[in-house]
Design a protein around this motif. Structure first.
Motif, mmCIF file in Angstrom:
data_model
loop_
_atom_site.group_PDB
_atom_site.id
_atom_site.type_symbol
_atom_site.label_atom_id
_atom_site.label_comp_id
_atom_site.label_asym_id
_atom_site.label_seq_id
_atom_site.Cartn_x
_atom_site.Cartn_y
_atom_site.Cartn_z
ATOM 1 N N VAL A 1 35.099 -32.637 14.032
ATOM 2 C CA VAL A 1 34.373 -32.640 15.568
ATOM 3 C C VAL A 1 34.082 -30.592 15.947
ATOM 4 N N LYS A 2 33.930 -30.659 17.012
ATOM 5 C CA LYS A 2 34.113 -29.247 17.734
ATOM 6 C C LYS A 2 35.476 -29.142 18.086
ATOM 7 N N ALA A 3 35.922 -28.014 18.457
ATOM 8 C CA ALA A 3 37.521 -27.457 18.353
ATOM 9 C C ALA A 3 38.221 -28.467 19.998
ATOM 10 N N TRP A 4 37.822 -28.465 20.684
ATOM 11 C CA TRP A 4 37.494 -29.010 21.769
ATOM 12 C C TRP A 4 37.436 -30.612 22.074
ATOM 13 N N GLN A 5 37.373 -31.173 20.728
ATOM 14 C CA GLN A 5 37.194 -32.599 20.805
ATOM 15 C C GLN A 5 38.160 -32.848 19.522
ATOM 16 N N LEU A 6 39.244 -31.747 19.159
ATOM 17 C CA LEU A 6 39.818 -32.492 17.731
ATOM 18 C C LEU A 6 41.049 -33.026 18.104
ATOM 19 N N GLU A 7 41.557 -32.404 19.106
ATOM 20 C CA GLU A 7 43.156 -33.863 19.181
ATOM 21 C C GLU A 7 42.581 -34.772 20.093
ATOM 22 N N ALA B 1 42.789 -24.297 17.285
ATOM 23 C CA ALA B 1 41.988 -25.874 18.149
ATOM 24 C C ALA B 1 43.560 -26.892 17.566
ATOM 25 N N THR B 2 43.935 -26.263 16.258
ATOM 26 C CA THR B 2 45.355 -27.476 16.124
ATOM 27 C C THR B 2 46.852 -27.223 16.758
ATOM 28 N N ASP B 3 46.685 -26.199 17.717
ATOM 29 C CA ASP B 3 48.173 -25.686 17.848
ATOM 30 C C ASP B 3 48.424 -26.684 18.811
ATOM 31 N N SER B 4 47.965 -27.527 19.561
ATOM 32 C CA SER B 4 48.521 -28.617 20.524
ATOM 33 C C SER B 4 48.844 -30.083 19.721
ATOM 34 N N VAL B 5 47.914 -29.749 18.255
ATOM 35 C CA VAL B 5 48.090 -31.803 17.884
ATOM 36 C C VAL B 5 49.393 -31.110 16.595
ATOM 37 N N TYR B 6 49.732 -29.956 16.089
ATOM 38 C CA TYR B 6 50.405 -29.504 15.313
ATOM 39 C C TYR B 6 51.347 -30.129 14.754
ATOM 40 N N GLU B 7 52.573 -30.555 15.835
ATOM 41 C CA GLU B 7 53.357 -31.211 16.078
ATOM 42 C C GLU B 7 53.184 -32.428 15.109
ATOM 43 N N LYS B 8 51.961 -32.892 15.590
ATOM 44 C CA LYS B 8 52.587 -34.470 15.595
ATOM 45 C C LYS B 8 51.589 -34.668 13.818
ATOM 46 N N ILE B 9 50.950 -33.687 13.296
ATOM 47 C CA ILE B 9 50.313 -33.964 12.418
ATOM 48 C C ILE B 9 50.940 -32.563 11.085
ATOM 49 N N ARG C 1 29.857 -29.190 26.456
ATOM 50 C CA ARG C 1 31.044 -28.503 26.900
ATOM 51 C C ARG C 1 31.058 -27.224 25.531
ATOM 52 N N THR C 2 30.983 -26.018 25.759
ATOM 53 C CA THR C 2 31.137 -25.374 24.688
ATOM 54 C C THR C 2 32.390 -24.896 24.332
ATOM 55 N N GLU C 3 32.337 -24.375 22.780
ATOM 56 C CA GLU C 3 34.071 -23.971 22.114
ATOM 57 C C GLU C 3 34.058 -22.588 22.842
ATOM 58 N N ILE C 4 34.020 -22.140 24.147
ATOM 59 C CA ILE C 4 34.256 -21.192 24.519
ATOM 60 C C ILE C 4 35.316 -20.415 24.569
ATOM 61 N N ASP C 5 36.633 -21.500 24.964
ATOM 62 C CA ASP C 5 37.805 -21.290 24.813
ATOM 63 C C ASP C 5 38.415 -21.834 23.567
ATOM 64 N N PHE C 6 38.254 -21.769 22.551
ATOM 65 C CA PHE C 6 38.661 -21.531 20.996
ATOM 66 C C PHE C 6 37.951 -19.896 20.548
ATOM 67 N N ILE C 7 37.417 -19.638 21.539
ATOM 68 C CA ILE C 7 36.382 -18.010 20.651
ATOM 69 C C ILE C 7 36.444 -17.035 21.134
ATOM 70 N N THR C 8 35.747 -16.872 22.727
ATOM 71 C CA THR C 8 36.621 -15.630 23.097
ATOM 72 C C THR C 8 38.052 -16.451 24.117
ATOM 73 N N GLY C 9 38.059 -17.442 24.589
ATOM 74 C CA GLY C 9 39.460 -17.441 25.161
ATOM 75 C C GLY C 9 40.573 -17.592 24.201
ATOM 76 N N TYR C 10 40.593 -17.259 23.307
ATOM 77 C CA TYR C 10 41.638 -17.741 22.394
ATOM 78 C C TYR C 10 41.480 -16.092 22.351
#
Length: 303
Positions: free
Chosen positions: A74-80, A105-113, A262-271
């Motif tokens: 899935v797209k980066a913002w859809q991962l969680e 993309a995995t940062d917000s869910v890392y503790e749960k996975i 919605r784009t993946e800009i938060d996980f590309i340039t945003g990162y």
């Protein structure tokens, strides 16, 4: 292997088809329950041949319970939101492979996975959906896999599994290197093609050279601060090579903007901006592109 592909968009469908052809038991998982049942999928190859339609099962909870591998495309913002509802059904030994554009993309869910074997992947294969039931392989590329946690380090055999399905696939000791290199290229190509609504090849024109040079200068500074060994000359050559090799391609961000998604800009340039701030590095040119894309997104959100 028993494999569930989460998010059968272009890249997910491409891998699902090839993994099935390689002899694995592949099921799909859509974000909408209405997609349950059989999902027919055909493949249009680089030689413009259309391969036979395969009927994949979709949204089958039993397939999750017996999955050896969960390939999340899935797209980066859809991962969680896509991944969290599924982990309750997975066996603790199920390998989770996350293949997204960008980083973080995995940062917000890392503790749960983190108790699952976790692998990150990046690919340069090109693909697009002509409709819901057909995916076209539009460009040959390379896929790299690497561990994201300790148990993921035991999954080096996946390189052979994936390579047998769709070559070339490599296992790398530190996946951050390939991820950063692809992020750098995406930070240039994706926002510029989205803003100017042009194919990748247009960026080879003289008018874009000063902008690309300014962007790369900032990106190299951040990459070096992150421990990546690179130079502006090396990265510039790599970006130019990708622009030439994919000159007819339309970047995913360009397509997202054109279709008001919605784009993946938060996980590309945003990162990139996020990491730059941690190292106290100014990245005004990248920040300008980031703000332009966010403003474009905001227009149809408000509408």
């Amino acid at each position: 292997m028993n494999i569930v592909v989460v998010g059968p968009g272009a890249i997910g469908s491409l891998w699902a088809y090839h993994l099935h052809q390689a002899g694995h038991r592949v099921s799909l998982w859509h974000h909408t329950p209405s997609q349950s049942g059989l999902y027919p999928l055909s493949l249009c190859t680089l030689a413009e041949d259309t391969l036979p339609t395969i009927d994949f099962t979709t949204n089958d909870t039993e397939a999750l319970k017996t999955a050896d591998l969960l390939l999340v495309t899935v797209k980066a913002w859809q991962l969680e939101p896509a991944l969290l509802p599924l982990i309750q059904h997975l066996h603790p030994d199920t390998i989770i492979v996350c293949m997204q554009n960008g980083m973080g993309a995995t940062d917000s869910v890392y503790e749960k996975i983190q108790h699952f074997p976790l692998v990150l992947a990046t690919t340069t294969h090109g693909a697009f959906k002509t409709d819901a039931q057909q995916v076209c392989h539009s460009g040959l590329g390379q896929t790299m896999l690497g561990a994201a946690n300790l148990s993921g380090e035991q999954c080096t055999f996946l390189a052979e599994v994936f390579n047998h399905a769709l070559s070339e696939v490599l296992w790398v000791a530190d996946i951050r290197g390939p991820l950063w290199n692809k992020l750098a290229i995406n930070c240039v190509i994706n926002p510029l093609t989205a803003i100017h609504q042009c194919p990748n090849g247009t960026l080879a024109e003289e008018q874009f050279r000063p902008t690309i040079k300014a962007l790369l200068s900032e990106i190299v500074a951040v990459m070096r601060a992150e421990g990546m060994t690179t130079s502006e000359e090396e990265l510039s050559a790599r970006v130019a090579q990708v622009i030439t090799a994919t000159k007819a391609n339309h970047s995913s961000m360009k397509q997202d903007i054109a279709q008001q998604r919605r784009t993946e800009i938060d996980f590309i340039t945003g990162y990139l901006i996020q990491q730059a701030q941690q190292h106290h590095i100014a990245v005004p040119n990248n920040l300008r592109l980031f703000e332009q894309i966010k403003q474009m997104e905001q227009l149809w959100i408000q509408a």
